[in-house]
Design a protein around this motif. Sequence first.
Motif, PDB file in Angstrom:
ATOM      1  N   TYR A 631      61.552  32.798  61.283  1.00 39.91           N
ATOM      2  CA  TYR A 631      61.166  33.640  62.407  1.00 39.91           C
ATOM      3  C   TYR A 631      59.687  33.398  62.707  1.00 39.91           C
ATOM      4  N   GLU A 632      59.313  33.712  63.948  1.00 42.94           N
ATOM      5  CA  GLU A 632      57.908  33.786  64.318  1.00 42.94           C
ATOM      6  C   GLU A 632      57.624  35.209  64.767  1.00 42.94           C
ATOM      7  N   ILE A 633      56.473  35.726  64.344  1.00 43.30           N
ATOM      8  CA  ILE A 633      56.097  37.107  64.637  1.00 43.30           C
ATOM      9  C   ILE A 633      54.824  37.064  65.461  1.00 43.30           C
ATOM     10  N   TRP A 634      54.842  37.725  66.616  1.00 41.07           N
ATOM     11  CA  TRP A 634      53.768  37.653  67.608  1.00 41.07           C
ATOM     12  C   TRP A 634      53.160  39.031  67.786  1.00 41.07           C
ATOM     13  N   CYS A 635      51.818  39.108  67.800  1.00 40.66           N
ATOM     14  CA  CYS A 635      51.157  40.409  67.913  1.00 40.66           C
ATOM     15  C   CYS A 635      49.795  40.248  68.562  1.00 40.66           C
ATOM     16  N   HIS A 636      49.197  41.374  68.917  1.00 38.75           N
ATOM     17  CA  HIS A 636      47.828  41.359  69.450  1.00 38.75           C
ATOM     18  C   HIS A 636      46.862  41.025  68.318  1.00 38.75           C
ATOM     19  N   PRO A 637      45.798  40.272  68.599  1.00 40.69           N
ATOM     20  CA  PRO A 637      44.854  39.897  67.524  1.00 40.69           C
ATOM     21  C   PRO A 637      44.296  41.074  66.740  1.00 40.69           C
ATOM     22  N   ASP A 638      44.100  42.217  67.393  1.00 42.85           N
ATOM     23  CA  ASP A 638      43.562  43.377  66.670  1.00 42.85           C
ATOM     24  C   ASP A 638      44.489  43.834  65.553  1.00 42.85           C
ATOM     25  N   ASP A 639      45.774  43.583  65.708  1.00 45.16           N
ATOM     26  CA  ASP A 639      46.770  44.039  64.731  1.00 45.16           C
ATOM     27  C   ASP A 639      47.114  42.980  63.692  1.00 45.16           C
ATOM     28  N   ALA A 640      46.580  41.759  63.851  1.00 42.14           N
ATOM     29  CA  ALA A 640      47.012  40.633  63.019  1.00 42.14           C
ATOM     30  C   ALA A 640      46.822  40.866  61.518  1.00 42.14           C
ATOM     31  N   PRO A 641      45.649  41.310  61.046  1.00 42.19           N
ATOM     32  CA  PRO A 641      45.517  41.504  59.588  1.00 42.19           C
ATOM     33  C   PRO A 641      46.535  42.492  59.019  1.00 42.19           C
ATOM     34  N   ALA A 642      46.796  43.578  59.745  1.00 44.61           N
ATOM     35  CA  ALA A 642      47.760  44.568  59.253  1.00 44.61           C
ATOM     36  C   ALA A 642      49.164  43.975  59.203  1.00 44.61           C
ATOM     37  N   VAL A 643      49.508  43.147  60.185  1.00 46.84           N
ATOM     38  CA  VAL A 643      50.832  42.509  60.199  1.00 46.84           C
ATOM     39  C   VAL A 643      50.964  41.553  59.020  1.00 46.84           C
ATOM     40  N   TRP A 644      49.946  40.735  58.790  1.00 45.78           N
ATOM     41  CA  TRP A 644      49.978  39.786  57.663  1.00 45.78           C
ATOM     42  C   TRP A 644      50.169  40.531  56.341  1.00 45.78           C
ATOM     43  N   LYS A 645      49.364  41.573  56.136  1.00 43.90           N
ATOM     44  CA  LYS A 645      49.407  42.300  54.867  1.00 43.90           C
ATOM     45  C   LYS A 645      50.762  42.958  54.639  1.00 43.90           C
ATOM     46  N   ALA A 646      51.343  43.508  55.695  1.00 45.70           N
ATOM     47  CA  ALA A 646      52.638  44.178  55.540  1.00 45.70           C
ATOM     48  C   ALA A 646      53.733  43.181  55.171  1.00 45.70           C
ATOM     49  N   ILE A 647      53.754  42.038  55.838  1.00 42.60           N
ATOM     50  CA  ILE A 647      54.786  41.044  55.549  1.00 42.60           C
ATOM     51  C   ILE A 647      54.547  40.415  54.178  1.00 42.60           C
ATOM     52  N   TRP A 648      53.286  40.166  53.848  1.00 40.51           N
ATOM     53  CA  TRP A 648      52.976  39.591  52.534  1.00 40.51           C
ATOM     54  C   TRP A 648      53.449  40.528  51.420  1.00 40.51           C
ATOM     55  N   ALA A 649      53.159  41.823  51.573  1.00 32.92           N
ATOM     56  CA  ALA A 649      53.570  42.787  50.545  1.00 32.92           C
ATOM     57  C   ALA A 649      55.094  42.829  50.419  1.00 32.92           C
ATOM     58  N   ALA A 650      55.797  42.760  51.552  1.00 36.39           N
ATOM     59  CA  ALA A 650      57.256  42.781  51.503  1.00 36.39           C
ATOM     60  C   ALA A 650      57.818  41.496  50.907  1.00 36.39           C
ATOM     61  N   GLY A 651      57.072  40.397  51.030  1.00 31.98           N
ATOM     62  CA  GLY A 651      57.548  39.123  50.524  1.00 31.98           C
ATOM     63  C   GLY A 651      57.242  38.859  49.066  1.00 31.98           C
ATOM     64  N   GLU A 652      56.324  39.616  48.488  1.00 34.46           N
ATOM     65  CA  GLU A 652      55.935  39.345  47.099  1.00 34.46           C
ATOM     66  C   GLU A 652      57.113  39.424  46.118  1.00 34.46           C
ATOM     67  N   PRO A 653      58.014  40.390  46.248  1.00 32.61           N
ATOM     68  CA  PRO A 653      59.167  40.390  45.325  1.00 32.61           C
ATOM     69  C   PRO A 653      60.070  39.167  45.483  1.00 32.61           C
ATOM     70  N   HIS A 654      59.958  38.478  46.596  1.00 28.44           N
ATOM     71  CA  HIS A 654      60.784  37.294  46.852  1.00 28.44           C
ATOM     72  C   HIS A 654      60.032  35.998  46.570  1.00 28.44           C
TER      73      HIS A 654
END
Length: 808
Positions: A631-654
């Motif tokens: 998938y590709e996830i698209w967002c406003h630049p202001d929200d980018a760090p929060a999006v990265w951190k949320a997906i990274w945290a969800a991916g760590e168990p995997h």
Amino acid sequence: MGLAVEIPAATPCQPYRYRISGLEVLALDLSPGDSVQVSSVDGAQPCEWLVLQARGQETGQETGLETGVEAEGMVAAGTGRDENLARYASIVCLDEHAFASQALSSEGQTAEAQAVTHDRNPHTQARLTQLGIAQYPHSDWQSLSAAGLPVEIRWPLEAPAARLYLLASGDDMSIEGEHLATELEVSHFCDGLVGQEHLPVPLAPIKQEVRVSSGTAQVYEVKKGEWIQIIDVAGRQCSDFVAFDANAWAQGEELGLDGGATRSLSGHCMPNPGLYSVFFDQHMHPMLEVVQDTVGRHDSFMLACSPQYYEHHGYFGHDSCTINFNNALAASHGIKRRASWPAINFFFNAYVEPCGTLAVDEPWSRPGDYVLLRADRDLICASSACPDDIDAANGWVPTDIQVRIYAAEHDFPRGIAYRNRPEELPRMTLPTAFHPCTSALTKQFIDYNGYWMATHYEGWGARAEYLACRERVAMMDLSALRKFEVAGPDAERLLQYALTRNVRRLSIGEVVYSAMCQETGGMLDDGTLFRMGEQTFRWICGDPASGQWLRELAQRQGYRVTVRDSTHQLHNIALQGPKSREVLAPLIWNARTQPEVETLGWFRFMIGRLTGPDGIPLMVSRTGYTGELGYEIWCHPDDAPAVWKAIWAAGEPHGIAPLGLDALDMLRIEAGLIFAGHEFCPQTSPYEAGIGFTVPMKSKEDDFVGRAAMQRETPESRHRVMGLKMASSELVSHGDLVYHGRYPVGVVTSATQSPLLNQSIAMCRLAPDFASPGMALEIGQLDGHQKRLSAEVVTLPFHDPERLKVRS
């Protein structure tokens, strides 16, 4: 969001030119008799302007980026409301539109003006505060509609000196593409402006300034951490540079820059901003670092011009950089004279012909271009303004060089200049909105299409990142992709004409991969087209010039459509791998009218939010460049760090891993996916690039750019993109020729070591007679005859031939 950038005039009597990014403000000092031209790059961006009494002009020059001193001075002076001097200005529409500049009052507004009278965008408001003009209400500003641009604001001779503020008004773009603010271009014609010399606006308060007159050299000292800006004052002027360790010299050792060490350790002929930015000494220790470069074309450690050079050409007694260095360094520090000096040759356009001949041409530098260096230790430096007037090295007319020194306490971003069009202002490399997250994981960044992108991540490495994507899940910053919002009654007609695919068949919420060609049938770009609505589309591609091409076609055809660059308002990451759905699906909330991530089809997209109905707005597409489920996830630049951190945290168990460009190259070659500059270029048709499926010649009845040329091609004569499997694990490279017997029959376009197949593989373009699977060929290296590597022709892709994984 970039600040307004000032670029000096390139020729005598030309205006000073500026770019204003969306939501940004530019301040210009007006003198009686001046005029300012304002134009919209995409024809859809309005402008607001305010003109006030001149004040806070300590620098005495025009600025696109105000210094802190100037901004503070303006705030202090602004205790009362200054007079709005707009009544002096006369407005002339350059394209003869029906036009009037009007105040942003609450009555009688156009819809476009009303859209900008609400509270300012926070970024814009911060800039207005920095400039000391936040106290001026909307009613004091004048409106220049997008339909009325370009215009000329004329400041008459009877008017007082003033300060003009220009604003690219608007708001942050929504995920659907609304409220997009884009660029304005500005030309400032100064009354009585003569000559072509120009110094750019200082990057910070100047600690020391040195003028190197034409045909001379100057010595200066800098401390560790200080910044050295070497400026080509008039353009096309070379400047040789040498440096010595000041502390070593005090101990009696002459320790200077070393060309062999620099080239060997950096792996580059000329260090440039990014990974390969350091100049070394004889002991192989860093001395200087290149931080910014607005030219991108120099030579490193050729000899500075010497008396012998001029004598060999019959010019006896001619000035030379070597003599000037000898005299200046001996007089100031007693440094021993040399017959010639190995130097960093800034702005020197020397290059090697394919036959091995060393050639020289005019420098690329324009007035005000510069290189910014940082000292890694205390240095004794010398800079020359080369006196060479017997060839093209200095554009035949030697001029001056300016050196500025800035204190170590400042910090400047890394950047390399590039242009999308020959006539436009250069742009500097930018970090993506995800850079705070990626830079915490690696320092390995290169300039990729104007953005800093990670090549690989420390603690992982390309192979581990590759394996994570093939076996688990990996995440990559892909914000360097260009995004264009195409909207209007004729949006579908334009894209049906500009792209090879049948756009009329595209449903809302669907994505299609397509080629974009010129009239010759050669590919200008490839990309994915998102249908956002009945009359709105989003074109995602690699080449920033694609938007300009679409505008040219729309103008040529007379279509009612706007093409707006939304790259700076829409950044994206790719989440790829067999576990990507498990990671992403629980994070994305969707409205009832939108599909869920679990059921999102291949080449479809949805609009959702992160974690819940009040979360960060996102667009999620079932697309990728790896050959895996993704998938590709698209967002406003202001929200980018929060999006990265949320997906990274969800991916760590995997077992999630970051993904860099090196690993991506391995993945896309195994998947048989083409890349600009490798499998295609403007001389390659989609058929010869291996994507003939994007040209529905029979089912698409409408004409499109390049159709006639491609119809003239005969299938039997087309070269074909095929795969090669090497018999050994030796590395091959882009550009290696493929042979059948003595003569070449094709060329390698991309190559890698495949962990999947445990051997070297390549994509190549072959003559049709030699493009049959199973055919034995050879890759020639060195001169093509001294080394041959056996290879077998295979069909693409190497990985998952039925593309079952990506469709799963």
